[in-house]
Design an enzyme around this catalytic site. Structure first.
Site, PDB file in Angstrom:
ATOM      1  N   TYR A 231      49.150  42.410  54.194  1.00 50.65           N
ATOM      2  CA  TYR A 231      50.338  41.633  53.826  1.00 50.65           C
ATOM      3  C   TYR A 231      51.498  41.865  54.790  1.00 50.65           C
ATOM      4  O   TYR A 231      52.312  40.983  55.009  1.00 50.65           O
ATOM      5  CB  TYR A 231      50.815  42.015  52.419  1.00 50.65           C
ATOM      6  CG  TYR A 231      50.228  41.203  51.300  1.00 50.65           C
ATOM      7  CD1 TYR A 231      48.861  41.234  51.051  1.00 50.65           C
ATOM      8  CD2 TYR A 231      51.041  40.423  50.473  1.00 50.65           C
ATOM      9  CE1 TYR A 231      48.323  40.509  50.010  1.00 50.65           C
ATOM     10  CE2 TYR A 231      50.501  39.704  49.429  1.00 50.65           C
ATOM     11  CZ  TYR A 231      49.147  39.750  49.199  1.00 50.65           C
ATOM     12  OH  TYR A 231      48.618  39.031  48.160  1.00 50.65           O
TER      13      TYR A 231
ATOM     14  N   ASP B 221      45.422  42.230  44.750  1.00 55.31           N
ATOM     15  CA  ASP B 221      45.891  40.876  44.414  1.00 55.31           C
ATOM     16  C   ASP B 221      44.748  40.067  43.810  1.00 55.31           C
ATOM     17  O   ASP B 221      44.884  39.438  42.765  1.00 55.31           O
ATOM     18  CB  ASP B 221      46.415  40.193  45.688  1.00 55.31           C
ATOM     19  CG  ASP B 221      46.873  38.770  45.411  1.00 55.31           C
ATOM     20  OD1 ASP B 221      47.599  38.568  44.420  1.00 55.31           O
ATOM     21  OD2 ASP B 221      46.489  37.862  46.178  1.00 55.31           O
TER      22      ASP B 221
ATOM     23  N   ASP C  43      33.373  44.369  46.605  1.00 52.72           N
ATOM     24  CA  ASP C  43      32.496  43.278  46.144  1.00 52.72           C
ATOM     25  C   ASP C  43      31.781  43.688  44.852  1.00 52.72           C
ATOM     26  O   ASP C  43      31.685  42.921  43.898  1.00 52.72           O
ATOM     27  CB  ASP C  43      31.494  42.858  47.246  1.00 52.72           C
ATOM     28  CG  ASP C  43      30.804  44.022  47.948  1.00 52.72           C
ATOM     29  OD1 ASP C  43      31.137  45.189  47.649  1.00 52.72           O
ATOM     30  OD2 ASP C  43      29.927  43.758  48.793  1.00 52.72           O
TER      31      ASP C  43
ATOM     32  N   ASP D 265      43.941  39.101  39.461  1.00 54.38           N
ATOM     33  CA  ASP D 265      43.758  37.759  38.877  1.00 54.38           C
ATOM     34  C   ASP D 265      42.411  37.693  38.162  1.00 54.38           C
ATOM     35  O   ASP D 265      42.283  37.126  37.080  1.00 54.38           O
ATOM     36  CB  ASP D 265      43.783  36.668  39.961  1.00 54.38           C
ATOM     37  CG  ASP D 265      45.176  36.085  40.168  1.00 54.38           C
ATOM     38  OD1 ASP D 265      46.158  36.849  40.027  1.00 54.38           O
ATOM     39  OD2 ASP D 265      45.283  34.879  40.469  1.00 54.38           O
TER      40      ASP D 265
ATOM     41  N   LYS E  51      36.385  48.942  51.013  1.00 53.11           N
ATOM     42  CA  LYS E  51      35.272  48.304  51.721  1.00 53.11           C
ATOM     43  C   LYS E  51      34.914  49.234  52.872  1.00 53.11           C
ATOM     44  O   LYS E  51      34.940  48.865  54.054  1.00 53.11           O
ATOM     45  CB  LYS E  51      35.728  46.903  52.192  1.00 53.11           C
ATOM     46  CG  LYS E  51      34.633  46.043  52.796  1.00 53.11           C
ATOM     47  CD  LYS E  51      33.636  45.520  51.767  1.00 53.11           C
ATOM     48  CE  LYS E  51      32.504  44.777  52.466  1.00 53.11           C
ATOM     49  NZ  LYS E  51      31.366  44.508  51.571  1.00 53.11           N
TER      50      LYS E  51
HETATM   51  C1  IPM Z   1      51.127  38.235  43.077  1.00 50.91           C
HETATM   52  C2  IPM Z   1      51.301  36.978  43.869  1.00 50.91           C
HETATM   53  C3  IPM Z   1      52.044  37.306  45.171  1.00 50.91           C
HETATM   54  C4  IPM Z   1      51.177  38.251  45.950  1.00 50.91           C
HETATM   55  C5  IPM Z   1      52.420  36.078  46.009  1.00 50.91           C
HETATM   56  C6  IPM Z   1      53.232  35.090  45.222  1.00 50.91           C
HETATM   57  C7  IPM Z   1      53.118  36.472  47.270  1.00 50.91           C
HETATM   58  O1  IPM Z   1      50.087  36.350  44.080  1.00 50.91           O
HETATM   59  O2  IPM Z   1      52.150  38.873  42.727  1.00 50.91           O
HETATM   60  O3  IPM Z   1      49.998  38.614  42.788  1.00 50.91           O
HETATM   61  O4  IPM Z   1      50.254  37.837  46.657  1.00 50.91           O
HETATM   62  O5  IPM Z   1      51.428  39.460  45.874  1.00 50.91           O
HETATM   63 MN    MN Z   2      48.406  37.338  43.057  1.00 55.45          MN
END
Ligand code: IPM
Ligand code: MN
Length: 379
Positions: A141, A246, A222, A250, A190
């Site tokens: 990042y 990240d 993975d 999700d 990884k």
């Molecule tokens: C999160 C989001 C952010 C990230 C984006 C919006 C920059 O996806 O907080 O998970 O990738 O960290």
């Molecule tokens: Mn995210």
């Protein structure tokens, strides 16, 4: 005690969900006789429209002077064509850097009442409670060099880089969190391919010697992605680098049934930052149907980490569970949102409520929870 909190509603559903989180915070802090002041500032697309930059100086200044920052979400399709450094997301990344929090805590909890919202079978998610500790200020990042290169076939490149110090400090946070939980850390990397991961593994192993009571395991990313879906109950704390965290966080939302449920706290820096894991959801923005529970649960984390009001944090968390148990659902949690099956059965006893109604329900539940607990302790 007096708390001052900077609120950054941001874009899309951000303002709708933070409004409800602030409402719940006001009520619970009042119940705990804690004075609070909220100051709102702009970030993301809203700030670009108003000030031409995704992170105005005034916003950074206000955040740095407060005890905690509560953020909604940033981003929107109208900014997609802007170069990376000018997009709403870069405002959030710059804010994270300014605040200095390097450990992003993202719990994913299976709530019994909404088990049917998950695409996973109920017996798989039952009792799952994972805390992802995501490194937030390093890795691909932020490291350079990065950019585009023109040529016959134009290319683009990014750099994944980690220093030992960056790994050590976030590893300590993960082990400390595990101490308060089920004493297990799964470090995800990884290492079969990446040098950064090899350093990650070696460093985490070394840090783990300071925590002999914590069980440490290493897992490739993975494999972890698969096990999160097949055996979510086998995890306690997952420690991982920025990009992996990240993605995995999700994915972990399927344990709860909706991304709208997930909260986060970013700690370790000068000022801690609290934000739901979900994005700005432009497709449903402004319709009053977004799920505010991720933002409200982030407010609970704020009370725990920044205000040291553990009981108040639990009161909010209990209130969320009660409201769900009573059958209240935002649209993302309504029947049909999870596994296919008997929709009529799943719809029974459920009431679909708006963002504001959900906020009001948690607000009154939190007052009940607090009253009941106090009455119990008074006898
Ligand atoms: C999160 C989001 C952010 C990230 C984006 C919006 C920059 O996806 O907080 O998970 O990738 O960290
Ligand atoms: Mn995210």
């Amino acid at each position: 005690m007096r708390l001052n909190i900077t609120v950054l509603p941001g874009d899309g559903v951000g303002p709708e969900v933070t409004r409800e989180a602030v409402r719940v915070l006001r009520t619970v802090l009042d119940l705990y006789s804690c004075e609070v002041s909220f100051e709102e500032h702009t970030i993301g697309g809203t700030a670009i429209r108003q000030f031409g930059t995704p992170l105005p100086e005034e916003t950074t200044r206000a955040c740095m002077q407060s005890q905690a920052v509560l953020l909604g979400a940033v981003g929107g399709p109208e900014f997609d064509s802007l170069p990376a450094g000018q997009r709403p997301e870069s405002g959030l990344l710059a804010l994270r850097q300014a605040l200095g929090g390097y450990a992003n805590l993202r719990p994913a909890i299976a709530y019994d009442a909404i088990a049917d919202c998950s695409p996973l079978r109920p017996e798989i998610i039952k009792g799952a409670n994972v805390l992802i500790v995501r490194e937030l200020l390093g890795g691909i990042y932020f490291a350079g060099p990065r950019g585009f290169e023109s040529g016959a076939s134009p290319s683009a490149y990014n750099t994944m880089r980690y220093s030992e110090t960056e790994i050590e400090r976030v590893a300590h946070i993960a082990f400390q969190q595990a101490r308060m939980r089920h004493r297990k850390v799964t470090s995800v990397d990884k290492a079969n391919v990446l040098e950064t991961s090899q350093l990650w593994r070696k460093t985490v192993t070394r840090v783990s010697r300071e925590y002999p009571e914590i069980k440490l395991e290493h897992m490739y990313v993975d494999s972890c992605a698969m096990r999160l879906i097949t055996h979510p109950g086998s995890f306690d704390v997952i420690l991982t680098e920025n990009l992996f965290g990240d993605i995995l966080s999700d994915e972990a939302a399927v344990i709860s049934g909706s991304l709208g449920m997930l909260a986060s706290a970013t700690v370790g820096g000068k000022v801690d930052l609290y934000e739901p894991v979900h994005g700005s959801a432009p497709d449903i923005a402004g319709r009053g149907i977004a799920n505010p529970l991720g933002a409200i649960a982030s407010a609970a984390m704020l009370l725990r980490h920044s205000a040291r009001l553990e009981q108040a944090a639990r009161d909010i968390e209990d209130a969320i569970t009660e409201v769900l148990d009573a059958g209240h659902r935002t649209a993302d949690l309504s029947p049909g949102s999870g596994r296919s099956g008997d929709l009529a059965q799943r719809g029974r006893g459920r009431r679909v409520v708006s963002t504001a109604e959900m906020g009001a329900l948690v607000e009154s539940a939190v007052a009940d929870v607090t009253d009941r607990r106090r009455a119990y302790h008074a006898v």
